[in-house]
Scaffold this motif. Structure first.
Motif, PDB file in Angstrom:
ATOM      1  N   VAL A  54       0.835  -1.203   0.000  1.00 53.04           N
ATOM      2  CA  VAL A  54       0.000   0.000   0.000  1.00 53.04           C
ATOM      3  C   VAL A  54       0.867   1.249   0.000  1.00 53.04           C
ATOM      4  O   VAL A  54       0.561   2.231  -0.678  1.00 53.04           O
ATOM      5  N   TYR A  55       1.964   1.236   0.727  1.00 52.62           N
ATOM      6  CA  TYR A  55       2.803   2.425   0.848  1.00 52.62           C
ATOM      7  C   TYR A  55       3.875   2.534  -0.233  1.00 52.62           C
ATOM      8  O   TYR A  55       4.510   3.573  -0.356  1.00 52.62           O
ATOM      9  N   TRP A  56       4.072   1.511  -1.018  1.00 49.43           N
ATOM     10  CA  TRP A  56       5.085   1.541  -2.066  1.00 49.43           C
ATOM     11  C   TRP A  56       4.826   2.660  -3.078  1.00 49.43           C
ATOM     12  O   TRP A  56       5.744   3.433  -3.398  1.00 49.43           O
ATOM     13  N   PRO A  57       3.600   2.805  -3.625  1.00 53.12           N
ATOM     14  CA  PRO A  57       3.369   3.911  -4.581  1.00 53.12           C
ATOM     15  C   PRO A  57       3.585   5.284  -3.955  1.00 53.12           C
ATOM     16  O   PRO A  57       4.062   6.205  -4.625  1.00 53.12           O
ATOM     17  N   VAL A  58       3.242   5.438  -2.687  1.00 55.75           N
ATOM     18  CA  VAL A  58       3.442   6.721  -2.007  1.00 55.75           C
ATOM     19  C   VAL A  58       4.935   7.031  -1.934  1.00 55.75           C
ATOM     20  O   VAL A  58       5.359   8.163  -2.212  1.00 55.75           O
ATOM     21  N   ALA A  59       5.735   6.043  -1.586  1.00 51.72           N
ATOM     22  CA  ALA A  59       7.182   6.246  -1.501  1.00 51.72           C
ATOM     23  C   ALA A  59       7.767   6.593  -2.865  1.00 51.72           C
ATOM     24  O   ALA A  59       8.657   7.437  -2.968  1.00 51.72           O
ATOM     25  N   MET A  60       7.259   5.966  -3.913  1.00 51.70           N
ATOM     26  CA  MET A  60       7.773   6.255  -5.255  1.00 51.70           C
ATOM     27  C   MET A  60       7.407   7.676  -5.681  1.00 51.70           C
ATOM     28  O   MET A  60       8.205   8.367  -6.302  1.00 51.70           O
ATOM     29  N   ARG A  65       9.599  13.572  -6.337  1.00 50.96           N
ATOM     30  CA  ARG A  65       9.581  14.992  -6.001  1.00 50.96           C
ATOM     31  C   ARG A  65      10.965  15.514  -5.632  1.00 50.96           C
ATOM     32  O   ARG A  65      11.252  16.686  -5.771  1.00 50.96           O
ATOM     33  N   CYS A  66      11.820  14.659  -5.110  1.00 49.55           N
ATOM     34  CA  CYS A  66      13.149  15.098  -4.658  1.00 49.55           C
ATOM     35  C   CYS A  66      14.117  15.209  -5.796  1.00 49.55           C
ATOM     36  O   CYS A  66      14.089  14.677  -6.789  1.00 49.55           O
TER      37      CYS A  66
END
Length: 66
Positions: A54-60, A65-66
């Motif tokens: 679930v959190y993998w797309p958020v991390a990508m 952005r960086c």
């Protein structure tokens, strides 16, 4: 139609059912403790994999952005 908040609460509560079943199973059937603990480990690993997925797309997205 059910609200998103209510659905999240219902799904979260339903996620407790296997954990409660494991505890009750250990209390009622201590002779099957090995099997129940193995089942609990497998279920827990599945939940952990789901949470990571679930959190993998958020991390990508954050990395872009960086």
């Amino acid at each position: 139609m059910i609200s998103v908040e209510r659905l999240a609460i219902l799904v979260g509560a339903a996620g407790l059912i296997p954990f409660l079943a494991g505890v009750i199973g250990l209390l009622l059937m201590p002779e099957h403790a090995g099997w129940l603990i193995s089942w609990f480990h497998i279920y827990s690993a599945g939940i952990l994999a789901f949470m990571a997925g679930v959190y993998w797309p958020v991390a990508m997205q954050l990395a872009k952005r960086c």
